[in-house]
Design a protein around this motif. Sequence first.
Motif, PDB file in Angstrom:
ATOM      1  N   ALA A   1     -38.810  -9.807  14.106  1.00  0.00           N
ATOM      2  CA  ALA A   1     -38.452 -10.206  15.461  1.00  0.00           C
ATOM      3  C   ALA A   1     -36.937 -10.170  15.663  1.00  0.00           C
ATOM      4  O   ALA A   1     -36.453  -9.741  16.721  1.00  0.00           O
ATOM      5  N   ARG A   2     -36.179 -10.603  14.654  1.00  0.00           N
ATOM      6  CA  ARG A   2     -34.720 -10.586  14.778  1.00  0.00           C
ATOM      7  C   ARG A   2     -34.193  -9.149  14.840  1.00  0.00           C
ATOM      8  O   ARG A   2     -33.257  -8.861  15.597  1.00  0.00           O
ATOM      9  N   ALA A   3     -34.797  -8.252  14.056  1.00  0.00           N
ATOM     10  CA  ALA A   3     -34.385  -6.850  14.098  1.00  0.00           C
ATOM     11  C   ALA A   3     -34.570  -6.279  15.498  1.00  0.00           C
ATOM     12  O   ALA A   3     -33.691  -5.594  16.035  1.00  0.00           O
ATOM     13  N   CYS A   4     -35.719  -6.554  16.109  1.00  0.00           N
ATOM     14  CA  CYS A   4     -35.965  -6.072  17.470  1.00  0.00           C
ATOM     15  C   CYS A   4     -34.986  -6.696  18.455  1.00  0.00           C
ATOM     16  O   CYS A   4     -34.431  -6.001  19.327  1.00  0.00           O
ATOM     17  N   ALA A   5     -34.747  -7.991  18.313  1.00  0.00           N
ATOM     18  CA  ALA A   5     -33.836  -8.669  19.236  1.00  0.00           C
ATOM     19  C   ALA A   5     -32.419  -8.129  19.117  1.00  0.00           C
ATOM     20  O   ALA A   5     -31.739  -7.906  20.130  1.00  0.00           O
ATOM     21  N   GLU A   6     -31.961  -7.910  17.889  1.00  0.00           N
ATOM     22  CA  GLU A   6     -30.614  -7.389  17.688  1.00  0.00           C
ATOM     23  C   GLU A   6     -30.455  -6.002  18.320  1.00  0.00           C
ATOM     24  O   GLU A   6     -29.437  -5.702  18.946  1.00  0.00           O
ATOM     25  N   ILE A   7     -31.461  -5.174  18.162  1.00  0.00           N
ATOM     26  CA  ILE A   7     -31.390  -3.831  18.743  1.00  0.00           C
ATOM     27  C   ILE A   7     -31.408  -3.902  20.263  1.00  0.00           C
ATOM     28  O   ILE A   7     -30.612  -3.236  20.951  1.00  0.00           O
ATOM     29  N   VAL A   8     -32.298  -4.708  20.824  1.00  0.00           N
ATOM     30  CA  VAL A   8     -32.400  -4.824  22.278  1.00  0.00           C
ATOM     31  C   VAL A   8     -31.098  -5.359  22.878  1.00  0.00           C
ATOM     32  O   VAL A   8     -30.668  -4.924  23.954  1.00  0.00           O
ATOM     33  N   GLU A   9     -30.460  -6.288  22.173  1.00  0.00           N
ATOM     34  CA  GLU A   9     -29.235  -6.881  22.697  1.00  0.00           C
ATOM     35  C   GLU A   9     -28.013  -5.984  22.522  1.00  0.00           C
ATOM     36  O   GLU A   9     -27.068  -6.038  23.311  1.00  0.00           O
ATOM     37  N   ARG A  10     -28.022  -5.134  21.498  1.00  0.00           N
ATOM     38  CA  ARG A  10     -26.826  -4.362  21.166  1.00  0.00           C
ATOM     39  C   ARG A  10     -26.860  -2.915  21.669  1.00  0.00           C
ATOM     40  O   ARG A  10     -25.806  -2.307  21.867  1.00  0.00           O
ATOM     41  N   PHE A  11     -28.056  -2.367  21.844  1.00  0.00           N
ATOM     42  CA  PHE A  11     -28.190  -0.943  22.145  1.00  0.00           C
ATOM     43  C   PHE A  11     -28.853  -0.717  23.498  1.00  0.00           C
ATOM     44  O   PHE A  11     -29.500  -1.601  24.061  1.00  0.00           O
ATOM     45  N   GLY A  12     -28.714   0.500  23.995  1.00  0.00           N
ATOM     46  CA  GLY A  12     -29.275   0.830  25.285  1.00  0.00           C
ATOM     47  C   GLY A  12     -30.784   0.802  25.319  1.00  0.00           C
ATOM     48  O   GLY A  12     -31.380   0.458  26.339  1.00  0.00           O
ATOM     49  N   ASP A  13     -31.428   1.163  24.182  1.00  0.00           N
ATOM     50  CA  ASP A  13     -32.892   1.200  24.168  1.00  0.00           C
ATOM     51  C   ASP A  13     -33.383   1.135  22.729  1.00  0.00           C
ATOM     52  O   ASP A  13     -32.613   1.318  21.777  1.00  0.00           O
ATOM     53  N   MET A  14     -34.671   0.885  22.577  1.00  0.00           N
ATOM     54  CA  MET A  14     -35.288   0.764  21.259  1.00  0.00           C
ATOM     55  C   MET A  14     -36.536   1.624  21.193  1.00  0.00           C
ATOM     56  O   MET A  14     -37.272   1.756  22.172  1.00  0.00           O
TER      57      MET A  14
ATOM     58  N   ALA B   1     -21.010   7.326  21.047  1.00  0.00           N
ATOM     59  CA  ALA B   1     -20.203   6.283  20.432  1.00  0.00           C
ATOM     60  C   ALA B   1     -20.355   4.948  21.148  1.00  0.00           C
ATOM     61  O   ALA B   1     -19.933   3.914  20.619  1.00  0.00           O
ATOM     62  N   ASP B   2     -20.942   4.954  22.331  1.00  0.00           N
ATOM     63  CA  ASP B   2     -21.161   3.731  23.102  1.00  0.00           C
ATOM     64  C   ASP B   2     -22.559   3.212  22.805  1.00  0.00           C
ATOM     65  O   ASP B   2     -23.545   3.849  23.175  1.00  0.00           O
ATOM     66  N   PRO B   3     -22.678   2.056  22.137  1.00  0.00           N
ATOM     67  CA  PRO B   3     -24.018   1.545  21.813  1.00  0.00           C
ATOM     68  C   PRO B   3     -24.911   1.358  23.028  1.00  0.00           C
ATOM     69  O   PRO B   3     -26.136   1.471  22.920  1.00  0.00           O
ATOM     70  N   GLU B   4     -24.316   1.120  24.203  1.00  0.00           N
ATOM     71  CA  GLU B   4     -25.118   0.892  25.393  1.00  0.00           C
ATOM     72  C   GLU B   4     -25.764   2.172  25.918  1.00  0.00           C
ATOM     73  O   GLU B   4     -26.618   2.120  26.803  1.00  0.00           O
ATOM     74  N   THR B   5     -25.372   3.304  25.373  1.00  0.00           N
ATOM     75  CA  THR B   5     -26.036   4.571  25.710  1.00  0.00           C
ATOM     76  C   THR B   5     -26.931   5.056  24.574  1.00  0.00           C
ATOM     77  O   THR B   5     -27.556   6.111  24.683  1.00  0.00           O
ATOM     78  N   ALA B   6     -27.000   4.289  23.493  1.00  0.00           N
ATOM     79  CA  ALA B   6     -27.686   4.727  22.276  1.00  0.00           C
ATOM     80  C   ALA B   6     -29.094   4.151  22.182  1.00  0.00           C
ATOM     81  O   ALA B   6     -29.391   3.096  22.742  1.00  0.00           O
TER      82      ALA B   6
END
Length: 272
Positions: free
Chosen positions: A174-187, A152-157
Amino acid sequence: MTAQERDGADRAAVAEAAARAGAAVAGDWFRDGIDIEHKDGKTDVVTEADRAGQRAVIERVREDFPDDAIVGEEEDELKAVPESGAAWVIDPIDGTNNYVRDIRAFATAVAAVVDGEPVAAATVLPAMDDVYAADGEATSRNGTRVSVSDRADPETAAATPTVWWDFDARDEYARACAEIVERFGDMRRFGSAQVTLAMVAEGALDATITNVDCNPWDTVAGVHMVRVAGGTVTDLDGDHWSHDSSGLVASNGGVHGEALAAARAVRSVAEE
């Protein structure tokens, strides 16, 4: 068992058998120097394995459901899911760009649809010996029931952008990658939407997003697996995803809000 339940069980069995038949064709020609053709662009490739695999899937479906509609990526099959009646949605090789690069992340995906909604699905990864299947009750990998993750914690997802942004939409990519990198633990990125959705369904990935309008053969089977495995799949407005929806956000449910916000941010770039 009711007649409807029997029909659903029959369709689930045929979906898996048909996906296995198509995957066998793809597997036979994998890393075998197959000729590569291009359809509409430099990255839109197709091989004879795609066409032969689709024919193998259809042949198996027709043994049990000779009158159902067929929606398929290749050749002259339908390109949209009928709103009523029974249909089969087929991608003989999802991840053809991986396939022609000798990368093992590709799959044959088959979904059974009734009145526009999936009722059964199977995705077979022949080079990885993995078979994902879903009826109306459970999603399995190689016969063992799986479920979405409980993070449930995006920083672990871990999340991934999926489908493909063409060269005139790389700012959205590029925005999709940036949003994921900024919001989630990994991509992660796997180059196959059906492989990606199967991974969300089994809990290996926690979310996947795109603002691109998806083809049904790239998504319907995997969407059904995610839902049956306990996940959430919506459009960019957070509404129930259907084969004709705008964009796609699939997750374990626990991080869906963050995934949805990321996808909406990508949409905002497309609307500028």
